[in-house]
Design a protein around this motif. Structure first.
Motif, PDB file in Angstrom:
ATOM      1  N   THR A  85       5.266  52.892  52.883  1.00  0.00           N
ATOM      2  CA  THR A  85       6.495  52.201  52.488  1.00  0.00           C
ATOM      3  C   THR A  85       7.138  51.478  53.670  1.00  0.00           C
ATOM      4  O   THR A  85       7.763  50.417  53.508  1.00  0.00           O
ATOM      5  CB  THR A  85       7.496  53.217  51.906  1.00  0.00           C
ATOM      6  N   TYR A 197      18.157  48.672  47.331  1.00  0.00           N
ATOM      7  CA  TYR A 197      16.899  48.474  48.054  1.00  0.00           C
ATOM      8  C   TYR A 197      15.766  48.103  47.098  1.00  0.00           C
ATOM      9  O   TYR A 197      15.014  47.154  47.343  1.00  0.00           O
ATOM     10  CB  TYR A 197      16.557  49.760  48.809  1.00  0.00           C
ATOM     11  N   ALA A 198      15.638  48.858  45.995  1.00  0.00           N
ATOM     12  CA  ALA A 198      14.538  48.631  45.056  1.00  0.00           C
ATOM     13  C   ALA A 198      14.612  47.249  44.427  1.00  0.00           C
ATOM     14  O   ALA A 198      13.580  46.602  44.187  1.00  0.00           O
ATOM     15  CB  ALA A 198      14.547  49.707  43.975  1.00  0.00           C
ATOM     16  N   GLU A 199      15.815  46.775  44.158  1.00  0.00           N
ATOM     17  CA  GLU A 199      15.984  45.449  43.543  1.00  0.00           C
ATOM     18  C   GLU A 199      15.584  44.336  44.503  1.00  0.00           C
ATOM     19  O   GLU A 199      14.878  43.394  44.127  1.00  0.00           O
ATOM     20  CB  GLU A 199      17.443  45.267  43.106  1.00  0.00           C
ATOM     21  N   LEU A 201      13.588  44.628  47.079  1.00  0.00           N
ATOM     22  CA  LEU A 201      12.145  44.773  47.271  1.00  0.00           C
ATOM     23  C   LEU A 201      11.387  44.007  46.188  1.00  0.00           C
ATOM     24  O   LEU A 201      10.434  43.265  46.473  1.00  0.00           O
ATOM     25  CB  LEU A 201      11.778  46.257  47.226  1.00  0.00           C
ATOM     26  N   LYS A 202      11.818  44.171  44.961  1.00  0.00           N
ATOM     27  CA  LYS A 202      11.148  43.501  43.840  1.00  0.00           C
ATOM     28  C   LYS A 202      11.323  41.987  43.929  1.00  0.00           C
ATOM     29  O   LYS A 202      10.364  41.228  43.737  1.00  0.00           O
ATOM     30  CB  LYS A 202      11.713  44.030  42.522  1.00  0.00           C
ATOM     31  N   GLY A 215       6.151  49.618  43.182  1.00  0.00           N
ATOM     32  CA  GLY A 215       7.605  49.700  43.050  1.00  0.00           C
ATOM     33  C   GLY A 215       8.155  50.941  43.713  1.00  0.00           C
ATOM     34  O   GLY A 215       7.466  51.653  44.451  1.00  0.00           O
ATOM     35  N   TYR A 216       9.429  51.191  43.441  1.00  0.00           N
ATOM     36  CA  TYR A 216      10.134  52.368  43.957  1.00  0.00           C
ATOM     37  C   TYR A 216       9.927  53.492  42.946  1.00  0.00           C
ATOM     38  O   TYR A 216      10.285  53.366  41.780  1.00  0.00           O
ATOM     39  CB  TYR A 216      11.615  52.050  44.127  1.00  0.00           C
ATOM     40  N   ASP A 217       9.367  54.585  43.378  1.00  0.00           N
ATOM     41  CA  ASP A 217       9.010  55.687  42.477  1.00  0.00           C
ATOM     42  C   ASP A 217      10.214  56.573  42.208  1.00  0.00           C
ATOM     43  O   ASP A 217      10.851  57.076  43.131  1.00  0.00           O
ATOM     44  CB  ASP A 217       7.883  56.510  43.103  1.00  0.00           C
ATOM     45  N   TYR A 249      13.261  57.541  50.274  1.00  0.00           N
ATOM     46  CA  TYR A 249      13.976  56.253  50.227  1.00  0.00           C
ATOM     47  C   TYR A 249      13.177  55.158  50.945  1.00  0.00           C
ATOM     48  O   TYR A 249      11.970  55.017  50.702  1.00  0.00           O
ATOM     49  CB  TYR A 249      15.367  56.474  50.831  1.00  0.00           C
ATOM     50  N   SER A 253       9.340  56.018  49.680  1.00  0.00           N
ATOM     51  CA  SER A 253       9.471  56.284  48.244  1.00  0.00           C
ATOM     52  C   SER A 253       8.716  55.323  47.330  1.00  0.00           C
ATOM     53  O   SER A 253       8.921  55.350  46.122  1.00  0.00           O
ATOM     54  CB  SER A 253      10.952  56.277  47.837  1.00  0.00           C
ATOM     55  N   MET A 254       7.836  54.503  47.858  1.00  0.00           N
ATOM     56  CA  MET A 254       7.156  53.538  47.007  1.00  0.00           C
ATOM     57  C   MET A 254       5.880  54.106  46.380  1.00  0.00           C
ATOM     58  O   MET A 254       5.332  55.098  46.845  1.00  0.00           O
ATOM     59  CB  MET A 254       6.815  52.272  47.800  1.00  0.00           C
TER      60      MET A 254
END
Length: 584
Positions: A85, A197-199, A201-202, A215-217, A249, A253-254
């Motif tokens: 990650t 963060y996840a948003e 990243l996408k 993605g973020y798991d 995180y 966390s990916m």
């Protein structure tokens, strides 16, 4: 006649294409046969992808994605990545640097004003990216997995668990792997973009690079084809302990697949996600090193590797990951666009050995047949048979070329037994490890810990003394001796005297990369260096032109041109010699 030439040319091209396909098929068959050996030894359960010259030549799943439902692994199985990650987090940071929203020299408190100023005012983004911040690694906090790992946290709330801890060292002075630094980078990313963060990243990586299965798991979401994580316990597979994914995180966390990580690799050869200049910075190893000569860049470990019997060394850019029930590795050789992706959902697979053997196949080098781990056999006997019998069996296994005596695996077994409260068996394993690897400082450090827990103070002191004698940089050994009440004196290095006129001739700025320089200054009768984004470091003369960097295992040599003038320095670190041109 022209038609004849054209026909001959087309025939030659066709023959070369067919030959290329046959060679790729041969290598694919060899890779499959190799991995099958690891599977037969119960050393691997997961998915593999290999690309040669940018093209996938092999991808396959082995073992089970879910052992309870007998669902097999496949190239599109989703695995937790752990610390792989970090390269995605580093990419997000560099994208924000290019957009002017962050500076590599920016301090934590520039972006998180509520962070403790005593440390936040002197730790930079660069320090966080390169594990040189000095912030303690939160996964090393005593009883972390028992007390914190199962509970959900917001990023801001979890930051408070380590933000007020004293630093392990002055920022920029040393390298020490720390998940805390990358956790903080995620918090900073959210703060400056006002997006989760996840948003982000996408939006800025996954969609542009077409990583649809990455993605973020999160445990709660329904994720098709998600592998279950397993670990070996006393020789058998068990479900891995639960871990709330808000804890790793931005440090781990990916999830992804081997196929998506191939697409990620290909995207890194383009400027689709980041400019060439910023990528050069991201892939430059900075101060901080591993024992095998590799250095840490931004989210990647970088160095030169030998492949088989080849005389040259190849640039290897890679990163591994380990998280409850999973271990992972993505290895890139940009010179030839080679890629090896190994994702395991059974924990502690020998991925480095597997990668090296796969590279040997790619470069037509001899492969070292996988050996059965002695640690597995030892685990079955050390708690049930007399120590003398165990020692005899170990000697027999050690002499057998079909078995592998691995220092790390024996060390892990020793700690496993120590955690189970089986101290005599633990000490026996550590002793076998010390007898097998007497030149390793770590075997004595580990056994010393077991002796401490067993209350054998004199034996613990003896082992810690051996450990620091072999490795005077083993700060843990000195700390344990102090805790045991043993008077110790950390060895001091003696500097060679260099006159002030010569020292003054070295003063200047030396550029090692487009965005990385070392500034040399003179303070009375010594030299001081400062690298971009880092705190200053003292230089100790080893000879007239060579100086040791006292805070890390590195040195600098100054070189002269034909006129006798200093024209560059060479940074010796991680087995590399990095030249830096003196700037006007």
């Amino acid at each position: 006649m022209k038609n004849l030439y054209r026909l001959i040319s087309l025939t030659v091209i066709l023959i070369l294409q067919v030959a290329s396909v046959i060679f790729a098929q041969n290598k694919s068959a060899k890779i499959d046969a190799l991995i099958q050996q690891y599977v037969a030894n119960r050393q691997f359960n997961g998915s593999v992808l290999v690309a040669e010259k940018g093209q996938v030549i092999f991808k396959k799943g082995y073992g089970m994605a879910n052992m309870e439902w007998n669902i097999p692994n496949a190239p599109d199985t989703k695995f937790r990545l752990g610390s792989v990650t970090k390269q995605f987090t580093a990419m997000l940071i560099m994208q924000l640097v290019e957009k002017g929203k962050l500076k590599l020299t920016g301090k934590i408190t520039d972006y998180l004003p509520n962070y403790p100023k005593a440390t936040g005012d002197k730790i930079t983004i660069h320090h966080l990216l390169t594990h040189t911040s000095g912030i303690p690694n939160y996964t090393n906090v005593p009883r972390f997995f028992e007390t914190l790992a199962r509970n959900p946290y917001t990023p801001e709330a979890f930051t408070k668990e380590f933000a007020n801890l004293p630093l392990d060292f002055e920022p920029g002075s040393k390298f020490s792997y720390s998940n805390s630094g990358y956790f903080l980078l995620g918090v900073i990313i959210e703060k400056v973009t006002d997006k989760p963060y996840a948003e982000l990243l996408k939006e800025t990586i996954l969609i542009p690079a077409q990583l649809q299965n990455t993605g973020y798991d999160l445990f709660s979401m329904i994720l098709p084809k998600r592998a279950t994580g397993y670990e070996k316990e006393r020789g058998n597979y068990v479900n891995s302990p639960y871990l709330d994914m808000s804890i790793p995180y931005a440090a781990g966390s990916m999830y992804s697949t081997v196929e998506d990580l191939y697409r990620w690799d290909q995207a890194l050869y383009t400027d689709k996600l980041l400019s060439a200049t910023s990528k050069a910075t991201m892939f430059t190893p900075f101060l901080g090193s591993y024992e095998d000569g590799f250095g840490y860049a931004y989210g990647w470990i970088v160095g030169k590797t030998k492949v088989g019997e080849r005389k040259d060394s190849l640039l290897l850019i890679e990163h591994g990951g380990g998280i409850n029930g999973f271990n992972t590795l993505i290895s890139r050789l940009p010179q030839d666009k080679q890629l090896v992706v190994l994702l395991s959902n059974a924990g502690r697979a020998p991925l480095n050995s597997m990668r090296q053997n796969i590279l040997c196949i790619l470069y037509d080098q001899p492969v070292r047949a996988p050996k059965k781990p002695v640690a597995d056999l030892l685990r079955q006997t050390v708690t049930t048979e007399p120590i003398a019998t165990v020692q005899q069996k170990f000697a027999t296994w050690k002499a057998d070329k079909g078995y592998d005596v691995n220092e790390d695996e024996l060390n892990n077994l020793g700690y496993e037994l120590m955690r189970d409260g089986k101290l005599p068996a633990s000490i026996a394993v550590f002793t076998l490890n010390a007898d097998s690897f007497p030149a390793s400082y770590n075997v004595y450090d580990s056994r010393g810990e077991a002796y401490m827990k067993a209350g054998n103070k004199s034996a613990a002191i003896q082992d810690y003394k051996k450990s620091v004698a072999i490795n005077p940089r083993n700060t843990n050994g000195f700390a344990m001796l102090k805790e045991l009440g043993e008077p110790v004196e950390i060895p001091k290095e003696v500097a060679v005297a260099v006159d002030t006129v010569t020292l003054a001739s070295y003063v200047g700025t030396y550029q090692l990369a487009p965005t990385f320089s070392i500034v040399i200054t003179r303070v009375r009768d010594k030299l001081v260096g400062q690298a971009t984004g880092q705190t200053s470091f003292d230089l100790m003369a080893d000879s007239k032109d060579k100086f040791l960097i006292k805070s890390v295992d590195a040195s600098i040599t100054f070189t002269r041109n034909d006129k006798g003038e200093i024209d560059q320095l060479i940074l010796h670190q991680n087995g590399k010699n990095i030249p830096g041109k003196r700037m006007p």
